[in-house]
Design a protein around this motif. Structure first.
Motif: not given
Length: 71
Positions: A49-71
């Motif tokens: 999530d910290i990588a610049i490419g992922n950070a810049l494209t995150a607003p355009f992608k479905d995001q996991p619900d962090s309250r239910n994230y288990t990875d």
């Protein structure tokens, strides 16, 4: 600061940054939590999530619900 809280009940409030009128109108205004009691941040330390490419494209992608994230 409350809008950036890690507590979902707090972060879903105070969206406007100048006129509290809009939050009051929509019922999202809160002033019942002291600023020094607010824990600000995100409960996510995944390195991808910290990588610049992922950070810049995150607003355009479905995001996991962090309250239910288990990875």
């Amino acid at each position: 600061g409350i809008h950036h809280s890690t507590d979902p009940a707090e972060c879903n409030s105070n969206f406007t940054s100048g006129l509290s009128f809009w939050d009051r109108l929509h019922g999202s205004f809160r002033n019942d939590v002291p600023q020094d009691a607010i824990r600000i941040g995100v409960e996510d330390d995944r390195q991808e999530d910290i990588a610049i490419g992922n950070a810049l494209t995150a607003p355009f992608k479905d995001q996991p619900d962090s309250r239910n994230y288990t990875d």
